[in-house]
Design a protein around this motif. Structure first.
Motif, PDB file in Angstrom:
ATOM      1  N   PHE A   6       0.855  -1.197   0.000  1.00 15.79           N
ATOM      2  CA  PHE A   6       0.000   0.000   0.000  1.00 15.79           C
ATOM      3  C   PHE A   6       0.891   1.247   0.000  1.00 15.79           C
ATOM      4  N   SER A  10       1.278   3.945  -2.997  1.00 16.30           N
ATOM      5  CA  SER A  10       0.834   5.318  -2.707  1.00 16.30           C
ATOM      6  C   SER A  10       1.869   6.352  -3.149  1.00 16.30           C
ATOM      7  N   PRO A  13       0.692   8.408  -6.788  1.00 21.74           N
ATOM      8  CA  PRO A  13      -0.022   9.697  -6.773  1.00 21.74           C
ATOM      9  C   PRO A  13       0.743  10.786  -6.025  1.00 21.74           C
ATOM     10  N   SER A  41      -3.225   9.001 -11.840  1.00 19.18           N
ATOM     11  CA  SER A  41      -2.313   8.329 -10.899  1.00 19.18           C
ATOM     12  C   SER A  41      -3.099   7.670  -9.764  1.00 19.18           C
ATOM     13  N   LEU A  42      -4.205   8.303  -9.378  1.00 24.52           N
ATOM     14  CA  LEU A  42      -5.066   7.711  -8.339  1.00 24.52           C
ATOM     15  C   LEU A  42      -5.706   6.413  -8.842  1.00 24.52           C
ATOM     16  N   MET A  43      -6.100   6.419 -10.127  1.00 22.72           N
ATOM     17  CA  MET A  43      -6.685   5.200 -10.722  1.00 22.72           C
ATOM     18  C   MET A  43      -5.643   4.072 -10.756  1.00 22.72           C
ATOM     19  N   PHE A  45      -3.109   3.729  -8.798  1.00 19.66           N
ATOM     20  CA  PHE A  45      -2.945   3.330  -7.397  1.00 19.66           C
ATOM     21  C   PHE A  45      -4.036   2.319  -6.995  1.00 19.66           C
ATOM     22  N   LEU A  46      -5.284   2.620  -7.363  1.00 17.47           N
ATOM     23  CA  LEU A  46      -6.392   1.728  -7.005  1.00 17.47           C
ATOM     24  C   LEU A  46      -6.294   0.391  -7.745  1.00 17.47           C
ATOM     25  N   VAL A  47      -5.932   0.440  -9.024  1.00 18.84           N
ATOM     26  CA  VAL A  47      -5.800  -0.798  -9.809  1.00 18.84           C
ATOM     27  C   VAL A  47      -4.699  -1.679  -9.198  1.00 18.84           C
ATOM     28  N   ILE A  49      -3.613  -1.693  -6.040  1.00 16.97           N
ATOM     29  CA  ILE A  49      -4.059  -2.261  -4.753  1.00 16.97           C
ATOM     30  C   ILE A  49      -5.052  -3.400  -5.008  1.00 16.97           C
ATOM     31  N   ASP A  50      -5.986  -3.187  -5.956  1.00 14.29           N
ATOM     32  CA  ASP A  50      -6.951  -4.247  -6.279  1.00 14.29           C
ATOM     33  C   ASP A  50      -6.221  -5.502  -6.766  1.00 14.29           C
TER      34      ASP A  50
ATOM     35  N   LEU B  25     -13.694   0.469  -8.773  1.00 16.40           N
ATOM     36  CA  LEU B  25     -12.381   0.070  -8.227  1.00 16.40           C
ATOM     37  C   LEU B  25     -12.398   0.096  -6.690  1.00 16.40           C
ATOM     38  N   ILE B  28     -14.448  -2.928  -5.489  1.00 18.47           N
ATOM     39  CA  ILE B  28     -13.643  -4.159  -5.620  1.00 18.47           C
ATOM     40  C   ILE B  28     -12.589  -4.211  -4.520  1.00 18.47           C
ATOM     41  N   LEU B  29     -11.984  -3.039  -4.250  1.00 21.57           N
ATOM     42  CA  LEU B  29     -10.960  -2.972  -3.194  1.00 21.57           C
ATOM     43  C   LEU B  29     -11.529  -3.476  -1.856  1.00 21.57           C
ATOM     44  N   LEU B  32     -12.365  -7.317  -2.085  1.00 17.17           N
ATOM     45  CA  LEU B  32     -11.176  -8.185  -2.065  1.00 17.17           C
ATOM     46  C   LEU B  32     -10.444  -8.118  -0.720  1.00 17.17           C
ATOM     47  N   TYR B 190      -7.531  10.101   0.416  1.00 15.59           N
ATOM     48  CA  TYR B 190      -7.595   9.984  -1.053  1.00 15.59           C
ATOM     49  C   TYR B 190      -8.926  10.511  -1.605  1.00 15.59           C
ATOM     50  N   PHE B 193      -8.334  14.158  -1.836  1.00 10.93           N
ATOM     51  CA  PHE B 193      -7.458  14.360  -2.997  1.00 10.93           C
ATOM     52  C   PHE B 193      -8.280  14.348  -4.285  1.00 10.93           C
ATOM     53  N   ILE B 231      -2.677  14.034  -0.045  1.00 14.33           N
ATOM     54  CA  ILE B 231      -1.945  12.894  -0.615  1.00 14.33           C
ATOM     55  C   ILE B 231      -0.767  12.502   0.290  1.00 14.33           C
ATOM     56  N   THR B 235      -0.084   8.747   2.214  1.00 14.89           N
ATOM     57  CA  THR B 235       1.171   7.981   2.207  1.00 14.89           C
ATOM     58  C   THR B 235       1.729   7.834   3.626  1.00 14.89           C
ATOM     59  N   PHE B 238      -0.130   5.124   5.502  1.00 15.01           N
ATOM     60  CA  PHE B 238       0.306   3.773   5.107  1.00 15.01           C
ATOM     61  C   PHE B 238       1.684   3.474   5.698  1.00 15.01           C
TER      62      PHE B 238
END
Lengths: 57, 243
Positions: A6, A10, A13, A41-43, A45-47, A49-50, B25, B28-29, B32, B190, B193, B231, B235, B238
């Motif tokens: 994660f 991160s 972005p 960049s956020l997309m 990041f999500l892809v 993590i998924d 997304l 799904i996050l 999952l 986020y 953001f 943002i 980070t 995390f």
């Protein structure tokens, strides 16, 4: 849960966002380009993590 | 026939389907994440849970375009912001958009009731769905008009940070436990953001249209500092979890 992924994802972005400091945000085309970059960049990041969670599960 | 096709195309543009992708997304996050913590990967739960979320999400696109018509008239639509701009060119679609938006909320709530009964979901499942639908509709709609009272960022951050991934998590896990809640602060960051980035290109138009949000009130430069702060907080959070 291993949060190092994660944290790593991160950074994308974060890097794109801070790159915007060099952009003149008063110019609309540049502002738009930066905003599109930030959201893309956020997309990403999500892809990522998924995908990580998918592999994990 | 051609005019029907043209209207259908305009209506699809009005729906701004590309904005459904981040929601999917996030859903799904959450789903999952629950599976990674031991929940079963059940297709029926995944599909039904997403249908509840999808109808609510699509409804907010239509209601926002309807109730933001005045504010959006000061903005030029972009890929990321400014409404769809369709109602300006096709005012005859305004009423159907509102009717479909309200119908989608009703469908979302009906599927939520079915989900609650079918899977014995926790007591707070339906109220969460109700809150999600309410936040979406009243983002621009009276009497609350959250985006016009300085509450747009807060409501979007809560929706994107907690409700959207939370919906996925709760659909799979049948609970909203600490394994999800520990990540919520990062997702909230986020969410901030995301909404600030969407608001920034419209700052000037939003000022003229009466919206109260960070870029409209404090300007794009200060808003961008808030973008960087949000943002960075994501980070840092995390990082703290990793340590």
């Amino acid at each position: 849960m291993d949060y190092q992924w994660f944290l790593l994802f991160s950074l994308i972005p974060l890097a794109v966002g801070f790159a915007g400091l060099r952009t003149d945000l008063r110019q609309r085309p540049r502002l738009l380009r930066q905003v599109k970059g930030n959201i893309a960049s956020l997309m990403v990041f999500l892809v990522l993590i998924d995908s990580y969670l998918f592999v994990l599960s | 026939m051609c005019s029907v096709l043209r209207q259908a195309r305009s209506f699809l543009k009005l729906c701004r389907l590309r904005f459904l992708i981040p929601g999917l997304l996030l859903y799904i996050l959450g789903f999952l994440l629950a599976v990674a913590y031991g929940a079963d990967l059940e297709l029926e739960k995944f599909v039904l849970g997403y249908l509840i979320f999808f109808t609510a999400h699509l409804s907010l696109h239509l209601s926002n375009d309807y109730f933001d018509q005045k504010a959006d008239s000061f903005n030029s639509p972009t890929v990321v912001s400014g409404g769809s701009g369709i109602l300006k060119a096709h005012p005859e679609l305004a009423r159907p958009a509102l009717v479909i938006s309200v119908s989608l909320i009703v469908i979302s709530l009906l599927i939520a009731i079915y989900f609650q009964v079918r899977f014995a979901a926790p007591w707070y499942f339906f109220p969460l769905v109700l809150i999600g639908n309410g936040l979406g509709y009243f983002y621009a709609a009276p009497p609350f008009r959250l985006a016009y009272r300085g509450l747009g960022e807060l409501s979007t951050a809560f929706a994107a940070g907690v409700l959207m991934p939370g919906m996925g998590y709760i659909s799979a896990m049948n609970a909203l436990d600490h394994n999800f809640l520990i990540l919520a602060p990062a997702f909230l960051a986020y969410g901030v953001f995301f909404i600030l980035n969407v608001e920034m290109p419209d700052a000037q138009g939003d000022r003229e249209g009466g919206k109260v949000n960070l870029p409209a009130v404090y300007g794009e430069r200060r808003a961008y500092h808030a973008v960087l702060l949000s943002i960075s907080l994501g980070t840092t959070y995390f990082g703290a979890l990793y340590l």
